[in-house]
Scaffold this active site. Structure first.
Site, mmCIF file in Angstrom:
data_model
loop_
_atom_site.group_PDB
_atom_site.id
_atom_site.type_symbol
_atom_site.label_atom_id
_atom_site.label_comp_id
_atom_site.label_asym_id
_atom_site.label_seq_id
_atom_site.Cartn_x
_atom_site.Cartn_y
_atom_site.Cartn_z
ATOM 1 N N CYS C 77 1.861 -12.001 -1.569
ATOM 2 C CA CYS C 77 1.571 -12.004 -3.002
ATOM 3 C C CYS C 77 1.313 -13.422 -3.497
ATOM 4 C CB CYS C 77 2.762 -11.447 -3.779
ATOM 5 S SG CYS C 77 2.683 -9.683 -4.029
ATOM 6 N N HIS C 78 0.419 -13.521 -4.482
ATOM 7 C CA HIS C 78 0.135 -14.813 -5.101
ATOM 8 C C HIS C 78 1.153 -15.101 -6.198
ATOM 9 C CE1 HIS C 78 -3.656 -13.432 -3.380
ATOM 10 N NE2 HIS C 78 -3.996 -14.699 -3.270
ATOM 11 N N MET C 112 2.232 -5.394 -7.784
ATOM 12 C CA MET C 112 3.468 -5.620 -7.032
ATOM 13 C C MET C 112 4.591 -6.092 -7.955
ATOM 14 S SD MET C 112 2.569 -4.403 -4.258
ATOM 15 C CE MET C 112 4.257 -4.452 -3.671
ATOM 16 N N GLU C 113 4.238 -6.817 -9.027
ATOM 17 C CA GLU C 113 5.263 -7.228 -9.987
ATOM 18 C C GLU C 113 5.871 -5.997 -10.670
ATOM 19 O OE1 GLU C 113 2.531 -8.867 -9.355
ATOM 20 O OE2 GLU C 113 3.216 -10.919 -8.999
ATOM 21 N N ASP C 127 23.633 0.199 -7.467
ATOM 22 C CA ASP C 127 24.804 -0.652 -7.252
ATOM 23 C C ASP C 127 25.898 -0.380 -8.285
ATOM 24 O OD1 ASP C 127 26.308 -2.898 -6.176
ATOM 25 O OD2 ASP C 127 25.722 -4.000 -7.978
#
Lengths: 162, 162, 162, 162, 162, 162
Positions: C77-78, C112-113, C127
């Protein structure tokens, strides 16, 4: 061409804790954050309400995560496992009092973890409220108590510096 | 101006593990990644071939590195040393099955490390193949087995949720 | 000793976006989290209450911060500036639906973000509730919509994979 | 099972800066650090000498590096390129005055970068000198001046909070 | 108590690039890694095989990810978006030649990104093979070529230092 | 659709150190940095003076902080607590000799921490002086000595590779 061995005593270096004992250690630090009336008026009895979300909850989470970054931020801190980081916030009279307690079972103390946790929480509070008060001021960032090392500190009538 | 101690029970806080025993602990997590025919056709018997490089190898490395970032990503996770992180990938019928096992010798479990490792591997697979299939879907991200803590989990006929 | 130039086509590499235009881009991703009755019973109408604090608020913050780590987690990824990351959560019938929208003004998309933000939020929910339900399962992690690049995606009747 | 859309207004969220203009922006923040006589006695006219190395130089570097971590530490800060971070320190009468100026060419201000840089420098000073004075106190962490955004701030006779 | 303004010229500081133009920039760096016969014998014509996995592929990914960390590692580097990072490795006669090219469209060069990418790749190669050769040596880490800034560098007959 | 279990022996994986003993471990690594006359002329007997600040001091701090990032940079390294990281630099005849010693009390060695610390210090030196000499070259990055593991290394007359 000249030669010089750069003298260690003038150069930054981590303290070597190889020979120290592993003991349970704790430290508590504090930071105060002063806000103006416009911010204080957003207090709903539990948290400060802001356009960016709940202020104290966000500050607490940021402080806990910040405490875990201490050895990445403070150049000569040792990386160590943390048993616990707790942060709580009391608000009264235009002042938020942030307390952060860090615990480890290790060779060196967690003062910087407690101080970093309190500071990042205070900075986050600033970030969330600065639209209403760009002059928010953080004061009294200091170690309140430390136990478990060679020498303990604080815990009773330590005097505030003004 | 009102006063309020923010009640801990409503505020985020790490569990204090100071008093817990150091034991060997392991956890295994799984993630499934469903891809379309265009992606599946790139399978060479060992790995998926993509313009960006070998997909499974890249995903495995990303997952291992991601597992090491767990306590920086999941706010209330404890930082802990890891003895091992292993990831393997099985590919069949348009589905990659990613398994990640994390091990530590510490005071708290490594479920989140295993789950984070599997998730980052799955996201990396998505990134490498999304040019061929933007609808790639990650499913069944779950804990498969956990040992070494107060209570074990899984390891036999645990039922999948659909 | 033999010689070989390692063939680029088999090696991982970032896509070169030097020549691409800077445009406003957005992406929305989703993740579902299935919990058991013990967890669902903690829903107070706004958030899930847990011993570790408010679940959805913590998950949202973790997801936003996780989205900002995307280029550190996904190898190819950039790194890019983000104009905004928003996450919201709907809870109904034992299922939390997490939606994350990321925006940038840049040369490459933020799928992707958005996916990383949704995934880290989902893992954080896991969690915070795993003490009550270690079998919590994350499913349907997928891109919902993407705009601003060469080709848009989704936004209407995209089919879920099961 | 009940249903609820978690209301955005109560949840943390980044401000969307997509539509804002790219302008040169600068911010300056300050922090004061009060030390005892044992620490002050180590001042050689240029820097504080400590067993761990030169205090101000180390603090300056830590502050610069810390400013670059701002968007990773403050949950709702935007990641942005920085054109410059400068820190200088004046020492007089048991007090170090730390000033940090950050500059960017971007869509949002760098107040938090300046404040984070000053704070991390102050914490580093604390860490390097705490063996001589565990009661070191950081005060007056505040924004001094900000330019380049919708509204400027400070730069003249802003009043200190005590 | 004495007073002193710490002189900027003796203190670390980032170069201010506010006034520089945004231009496309590229830099290529190189590192050589010398291995012994035991390691060289693991070359399969494409990659070095090791117990820890494929050496060159892992080194390439680590180098790409390392290049993205440059501004976090090198104190006075500016954080900047990267358009591309490419690494390739040639192996001949006990020597791996690692080349890393970084590209940005920004106000300052990417020499350090290219050098950091090549160095982290070389260190990763060392890590993967050190069981067979603990004396692995990395040499000739240097900038090969740089374009797009005020002055270009290299690209033809630059002399190696020995 | 074909099926394949990706063979572990071809995939990257961390070594499992669960069963290893906790022992005190140390490692020393070295890097040489060759500079031209323009840089060497800036040597004031203690440090190299540059427009960006004191070169060796900055390099030492960067190397210490870089050593603490080792397990985030080198994909298959284990995260471990560090008892100490020390770096010193000798300058003679256009060459800076950087030595980094790392210590831990743990299950695995700190060779990579020492090598990473030396490398990041060398890269920082490059960054601070590259305006005067873009052809600066780092050579002889290698492990000098290692103790505390199954097998020791070096420490006497180990031969340099040229």
């Amino acid at each position: 061409m000249s030669l010089s061995h750069i003298n260690d005593s003038n150069q930054p270096g981590m303290v070597d804790v190889s020979a120290k004992n592993i003991t349970p250690r704790a430290a508590t630090a504090e930071a105060l954050v002063h806000v103006n009336e416009a911010v204080a008026a957003q207090f709903d009895g539990t948290d400060l309400v802001s356009k960016k979300g709940p202020v104290f909850q966000t500050a607490i989470l940021a402080g806990i995560m910040g405490a875990k970054q201490t050895s990445n931020l403070i150049p000569l801190c040792h990386p160590l496992p943390l048993d616990s980081v707790k942060i709580d916030i009391t608000f009264t009279d235009h002042t938020a009092t942030i307390r952060c307690t860090a615990r480890t079972t290790g060779k060196t103390g967690v003062e910087m973890e407690a101080l970093t946790g309190a500071s990042i929480a205070a900075l986050t509070l600033h970030d969330m409220c600065k639209a209403l008060d760009p002059a928010i001021t953080i004061t009294q960032v200091r170690l309140v108590e430390k136990t478990g090392g060679k020498s303990d500190f604080g815990g009773k009538a330590e005097t505030l510096k003004s």
